[in-house]
Design a protein around this motif. Sequence first.
Motif, mmCIF file in Angstrom:
data_model
loop_
_atom_site.group_PDB
_atom_site.id
_atom_site.type_symbol
_atom_site.label_atom_id
_atom_site.label_comp_id
_atom_site.label_asym_id
_atom_site.label_seq_id
_atom_site.Cartn_x
_atom_site.Cartn_y
_atom_site.Cartn_z
ATOM 1 N N PRO A 169 0.817 -1.220 0.000
ATOM 2 C CA PRO A 169 0.000 0.000 0.000
ATOM 3 C C PRO A 169 0.849 1.269 0.000
ATOM 4 O O PRO A 169 2.071 1.232 0.148
ATOM 5 N N GLU A 170 0.198 2.407 -0.155
ATOM 6 C CA GLU A 170 0.862 3.683 0.077
ATOM 7 C C GLU A 170 1.164 3.790 1.576
ATOM 8 O O GLU A 170 0.506 3.175 2.407
ATOM 9 N N ASN A 171 2.147 4.583 1.897
ATOM 10 C CA ASN A 171 2.550 4.754 3.306
ATOM 11 C C ASN A 171 2.855 3.408 3.974
ATOM 12 O O ASN A 171 2.544 3.188 5.139
ATOM 13 N N TYR A 172 3.470 2.493 3.182
ATOM 14 C CA TYR A 172 3.769 1.144 3.671
ATOM 15 C C TYR A 172 4.862 1.118 4.725
ATOM 16 O O TYR A 172 5.074 0.097 5.380
ATOM 17 N N TYR A 182 2.007 -7.500 4.146
ATOM 18 C CA TYR A 182 2.221 -7.346 2.706
ATOM 19 C C TYR A 182 3.689 -7.576 2.349
ATOM 20 O O TYR A 182 4.172 -7.097 1.331
ATOM 21 N N ILE A 183 4.396 -8.332 3.203
ATOM 22 C CA ILE A 183 5.829 -8.578 3.016
ATOM 23 C C ILE A 183 6.060 -10.081 2.858
ATOM 24 O O ILE A 183 5.738 -10.865 3.755
ATOM 25 N N HIS A 184 6.612 -10.502 1.738
ATOM 26 C CA HIS A 184 6.898 -11.913 1.510
ATOM 27 C C HIS A 184 8.219 -12.307 2.184
ATOM 28 O O HIS A 184 9.224 -11.600 2.061
ATOM 29 N N THR A 185 8.216 -13.447 2.846
ATOM 30 C CA THR A 185 9.364 -13.893 3.627
ATOM 31 C C THR A 185 10.686 -13.905 2.852
ATOM 32 O O THR A 185 11.689 -13.384 3.356
ATOM 33 N N LYS A 209 11.365 -0.449 3.993
ATOM 34 C CA LYS A 209 11.633 0.007 2.626
ATOM 35 C C LYS A 209 11.280 -1.080 1.622
ATOM 36 O O LYS A 209 11.686 -2.238 1.773
ATOM 37 N N TYR A 210 10.559 -0.694 0.559
ATOM 38 C CA TYR A 210 10.170 -1.619 -0.509
ATOM 39 C C TYR A 210 10.956 -1.299 -1.773
ATOM 40 O O TYR A 210 10.977 -0.150 -2.237
ATOM 41 N N LEU A 211 11.613 -2.308 -2.345
ATOM 42 C CA LEU A 211 12.305 -2.175 -3.617
ATOM 43 C C LEU A 211 11.454 -2.844 -4.695
ATOM 44 O O LEU A 211 11.102 -4.014 -4.575
ATOM 45 N N GLU A 212 11.155 -2.118 -5.748
ATOM 46 C CA GLU A 212 10.294 -2.655 -6.806
ATOM 47 C C GLU A 212 11.097 -3.433 -7.835
ATOM 48 O O GLU A 212 10.980 -3.219 -9.040
#
Length: 210
Positions: free
Chosen positions: A146-149, A161-164, A201-204
């Motif tokens: 999501p936004e503001n994750y 929403y985080i895969h191991t 932090k999410y890396l796309e």
Amino acid sequence: MKPYPLVSVIMITYGHEKYIREAVDGVLKQVGGCDLELIIANDCSPDATDTVIHNILKENPRASCLHYIRHKKNMGMMQNFIFALQHAKGKYIALCDGDDYWTDPHKLQKQVDFLEAYPDYVLCFHKVKILKPNGELVEDFITKVPENYETQETLARLGNYIHTPSVVFRNVIKEFPPEFSLSPIGDYFLYMLLSEYGKLKYLEEEMGVY
């Protein structure tokens, strides 16, 4: 020589004889400046997982970084997970279960570089592919970031929403609360605990398979 590795990779496994080789290979093929240890905790698998791991130890010259433990009795997933976490000595910890695998040999370096540069972040995760039971690799249809994750509030409100196999985090938790061992979803509980120490932090970039 450094007394501790920069990254400890935690791999818990049970009944993963069909998948464990690819999981281990994805770790041992990591390149860059990261020095690492791979901790495999086998929860008394009833299949040939143990044999496959011993073959890897014999065959792969990089397997010297691999620390393998096979429990004589089944401990259960959470107890095995906690056991492995408590043996991690690295500044950072990465997760990859025995039936997941990494696809980018620079994965760890990218995530560690980010965390080294931004000390206000405690955890870094990334996009993954999903392997369906029929062998088909597809886009992630399980989660939506999501936004503001980045915050604990969002993680608590919207669920995991985080895969191991995408996770690298700072080794900051020295003692787990008693409730952690009772959790049916250990990774989500872990991320909630970690979010007390900093942002996410999410890396796309797709760098692994769940």
